[in-house]
Design a protein around this motif. Structure first.
Motif, PDB file in Angstrom:
ATOM      1  N   UNK A  60      35.260 -83.438  -9.410  1.00  0.00           N
ATOM      2  CA  UNK A  60      34.722 -82.995  -8.134  1.00  0.00           C
ATOM      3  C   UNK A  60      34.762 -84.175  -7.159  1.00  0.00           C
ATOM      4  N   UNK A  61      35.642 -84.087  -6.180  1.00  0.00           N
ATOM      5  CA  UNK A  61      35.771 -85.111  -5.155  1.00  0.00           C
ATOM      6  C   UNK A  61      34.898 -84.720  -3.970  1.00  0.00           C
ATOM      7  N   UNK A  62      33.901 -85.554  -3.672  1.00  0.00           N
ATOM      8  CA  UNK A  62      32.927 -85.257  -2.621  1.00  0.00           C
ATOM      9  C   UNK A  62      33.347 -85.932  -1.322  1.00  0.00           C
ATOM     10  N   UNK A  63      33.452 -85.148  -0.239  1.00  0.00           N
ATOM     11  CA  UNK A  63      33.941 -85.639   1.044  1.00  0.00           C
ATOM     12  C   UNK A  63      32.875 -85.456   2.116  1.00  0.00           C
ATOM     13  N   UNK A  70      32.514 -80.763  15.837  1.00  0.00           N
ATOM     14  CA  UNK A  70      31.294 -79.975  15.869  1.00  0.00           C
ATOM     15  C   UNK A  70      31.279 -78.962  14.729  1.00  0.00           C
ATOM     16  N   UNK A  71      30.170 -78.920  14.032  1.00  0.00           N
ATOM     17  CA  UNK A  71      30.014 -77.950  12.960  1.00  0.00           C
ATOM     18  C   UNK A  71      30.689 -78.314  11.657  1.00  0.00           C
ATOM     19  N   UNK A  72      31.387 -79.437  11.621  1.00  0.00           N
ATOM     20  CA  UNK A  72      32.043 -79.837  10.370  1.00  0.00           C
ATOM     21  C   UNK A  72      30.982 -80.162   9.326  1.00  0.00           C
ATOM     22  N   UNK A  73      31.245 -79.819   8.093  1.00  0.00           N
ATOM     23  CA  UNK A  73      30.291 -80.050   7.029  1.00  0.00           C
ATOM     24  C   UNK A  73      30.967 -80.725   5.845  1.00  0.00           C
ATOM     25  N   UNK A  74      30.142 -81.220   4.942  1.00  0.00           N
ATOM     26  CA  UNK A  74      30.688 -81.843   3.741  1.00  0.00           C
ATOM     27  C   UNK A  74      31.502 -80.831   2.950  1.00  0.00           C
ATOM     28  N   UNK A 126      33.483 -75.546   0.500  1.00  0.00           N
ATOM     29  CA  UNK A 126      32.881 -76.034   1.743  1.00  0.00           C
ATOM     30  C   UNK A 126      31.367 -76.074   1.608  1.00  0.00           C
ATOM     31  N   UNK A 127      30.763 -77.146   2.125  1.00  0.00           N
ATOM     32  CA  UNK A 127      29.318 -77.260   2.114  1.00  0.00           C
ATOM     33  C   UNK A 127      28.787 -77.850   0.826  1.00  0.00           C
ATOM     34  N   UNK A 128      27.465 -77.865   0.664  1.00  0.00           N
ATOM     35  CA  UNK A 128      26.849 -78.442  -0.535  1.00  0.00           C
ATOM     36  C   UNK A 128      26.935 -77.489  -1.722  1.00  0.00           C
ATOM     37  N   UNK A 129      26.334 -77.902  -2.826  1.00  0.00           N
ATOM     38  CA  UNK A 129      26.182 -77.069  -4.025  1.00  0.00           C
ATOM     39  C   UNK A 129      27.500 -76.602  -4.638  1.00  0.00           C
TER      40      UNK A 129
END
Length: 280
Positions: A60-63, A70-74, A126-129
């Motif tokens: 799992x590569x975390x970015x 605007x609105x970009x997420x991890x 896209x996003x957390x979790x």
């Protein structure tokens, strides 16, 4: 197929070089692996790689989010090496070979994904979790986690009629214990691979849990097993396969009692064991 030790060795090999580095872009040379590839260049260019994790046989590569958008997420790039995949660090001017399907470009190196059989995958979360991804949500306990103990294993196996080797290789129960490591752990624990899983006593489950953890840890220390295509991030080979007690040694004398190692088929896979040391 790369199993837990090989994937963990790959992760550890990348850690000194990639986390904290920005991605300069991605190059894909095939439209799909096991599944169609996402637009990696659009997803990753300009992001910072903050960490590399492992869940079972997945990397799992975390970015981080991209500044100024605007609105970009991890996001998370979830990678599975499939049957023949490997991740290697190469110089930016290294020519791509026929099975080099993906490059992730960093300022000082390129992370190159090679997969002759193309059974691996790269998917974007896209996003957390990322644990909510359907591929990860169904996975069982990590055998190197401190919660993987004899009592836990005894409870988890209760009522199961399947053979213990097949139970150990069920990723819904325990992740990453592949064919080699299941065979070697059962030998160390003195348990027949055909024994019904639910009939193992608490004491034998304790021995087996200890053996599984020891075998996996030793394989990681030796760089994993290079049985077919697996190599490290620097192109080196694993060495655990050279020390196996039973795997791949059909007909050879047991290193403990000299009884010939026996080979059978279980669930479509070869199983190796000593009929004397693993009589029960």
């Amino acid at each position: 197929m790369p199993e837990l030790p090989e994937v963990e060795v790959s992760r550890r090999g990348l850690l000194p070089h990639l986390p904290g580095m920005p991605c300069l872009g991605a190059i894909t040379r095939a439209p799909r692996l096991r599944l169609p590839l996402p637009d990696l260049n659009a997803l990753l260019e300009g992001r910072l790689l903050s960490a590399i994790h492992r869940r079972g046989k997945y990397l799992l590569f975390e970015w981080t989010p991209r500044a100024g958008i605007a609105g970009d997420q991890e996001g998370w790039l979830i990678v599975h090496l499939g049957m023949s995949g490997s991740l290697r660090l190469v110089a930016a001017d290294t020519p791509a070979a026929p099975h080099d399907h993906v490059d992730l470009r960093f300022p000082h190196t390129v992370l190159r994904y090679r997969d002759p059989r193309r059974f691996g995958l790269m998917v974007w979360h896209a996003g957390p979790h990322p644990e909510r991804d359907p591929r990860l949500a169904v996975l069982g306990i990590e055998p190197l986690d401190e919660t993987f103990t004899g009592p836990w294993l005894h409870r988890a196996l209760a009522g199961k009629t399947v053979a213990i080797k097949q139970a150990l290789m069920d990723a819904h129960l325990v992740v990453g214990v592949g064919n080699i490591y299941a065979a070697e752990a059962l030998f160390r624990a003195g348990i027949s691979p055909t024994a019904p899983a639910g009939r193992l006593s608490a004491a034998r489950c304790a021995k087996l849990a200890t053996a599984v953890r020891a075998v996996l840890a030793e394989s990681i220390a030796l760089g994993g097993s290079s049985v077919r295509d697996y190599v490290h991030s620097d192109g080196g080979m694993g060495g655990y396969q050279l020390s196996c007690a039973v795997y791949g040694r059909a007909g050879a004398p047991c290193r403990v009692c000299a009884t010939p190692i026996r080979q059978i088929r279980q669930g479509g896979r070869s199983t190796f064991y000593c009929p004397h040391c693993q009589a029960r």
